[in-house]
Write an enzyme that holds these catalytic residues in place. Structure first.
Site, PDB file in Angstrom:
ATOM      1  N   LYS A  58       0.814  -1.223   0.000  1.00 11.08           N
ATOM      2  CA  LYS A  58       0.000   0.000   0.000  1.00 11.08           C
ATOM      3  C   LYS A  58       0.846   1.271   0.000  1.00 11.08           C
ATOM      4  O   LYS A  58       0.412   2.320  -0.467  1.00 11.08           O
ATOM      5  CB  LYS A  58      -0.960  -0.015   1.190  1.00 11.08           C
ATOM      6  N   GLY A 111       2.194   1.303   9.976  1.00 11.98           N
ATOM      7  CA  GLY A 111       2.198   0.868   8.584  1.00 11.98           C
ATOM      8  C   GLY A 111       1.284   1.766   7.787  1.00 11.98           C
ATOM      9  O   GLY A 111       0.991   2.900   8.197  1.00 11.98           O
TER      10      GLY A 111
END
Length: 240
Positions: A58, A111
């Site tokens: 991502k 993250g």
């Protein structure tokens, strides 16, 4: 054609959700080797696929886009319009639904989804703190966004890590906690290891991501949200 790219990908229910929304079996999931991600993406684009991106790509795929949403470093939807690639993040659509649970929260993990949540909380001026074993990661991100992030722990925990997919919890907590997790598998592991007052799992995050994705791709109006939610809760056997 539509698909989701990730590694691991076996656990993903995106295909099931999109099939329910679209009423057609035209959505696929592909496990991509980390070293081949850009080569694979070029191939998918050349074959006119529209796709979602999940862990661990991502953030790393930011280089492929011609245009991206502002105040984001993580993207999970790719749209192609006249040979131009747009990167979107659909997580925020769910954050808006759980605003009241995010106040005075402690974010565990920086993250893709953790960083997106930080941007969102700063934008909304919602008080929060960070807790991580990796202080260097926090320092680097603080420098990137030009903000001093508060390092502390509260009883309102937001797990932004994929730890329970690997059958362990991210941190140890002896005190009673309220927990938000963006995971939707293996939720019982939290119950086993933590003294939980309230828990919200990632089932609805998954649905809102799909809902927003369709609006980006096809401007499809989803009317059967409840039926998808019911399907997920039954099949995942999650604990609310």
């Amino acid at each position: 054609m539509y698909c989701v790219l990730g590694n691991p990908i076996r656990h993903s229910l995106s295909k099931n959700i999109h099939k329910l929304f679209l009423k057609k079996n035209i959505y696929f999931k592909f496990r991509i080797n980390v070293l081949d991600i850009y080569k694979e993406i070029i191939e998918f684009i050349s074959n006119d696929f529209l796709f979602n991106i999940t862990l661990p790509f991502k953030e790393t795929t930011i280089k492929i886009y011609n245009y991206i949403e502002k105040k984001n470093v993580s993207f999970n939807v790719v749209n192609k319009i006249k040979n131009t690639l747009f990167g979107y993040n659909t997580d925020k659509s769910y954050f808006r639904k759980i605003d009241k649970y995010l106040k005075n929260s402690c974010i565990v993990g920086l993250g893709g989804i953790g960083k997106t949540l930080v941007y969102y909380l700063l934008e909304k001026k919602i008080n929060f703190s960070i807790y991580s074993r990796n202080n260097n990661k926090i320092k680097k991100f603080s420098k990137l966004i030009n903000k001093n992030l508060k390092l502390s722990r509260t009883k309102n925990i937001v797990d932004c890590t994929p730890c329970i997919l690997k059958n362990h919890v991210p941190l140890k907590f002896k005190e009673k906690i309220n927990l938000i997790s963006f995971n939707y598998r293996n939720i019982s592991l939290y119950i086993k290891h933590y003294n939980i007052l309230r828990i919200k799992d990632g089932v609805n995050l998954l649905i809102y991501q799909a809902y927003k994705t369709f609006k980006i791709w096809k401007n499809i109006n989803i009317k059967n949200f409840k039926s998808v939610e019911k399907f997920l809760k039954f099949n995942i056997r999650c604990t609310k």
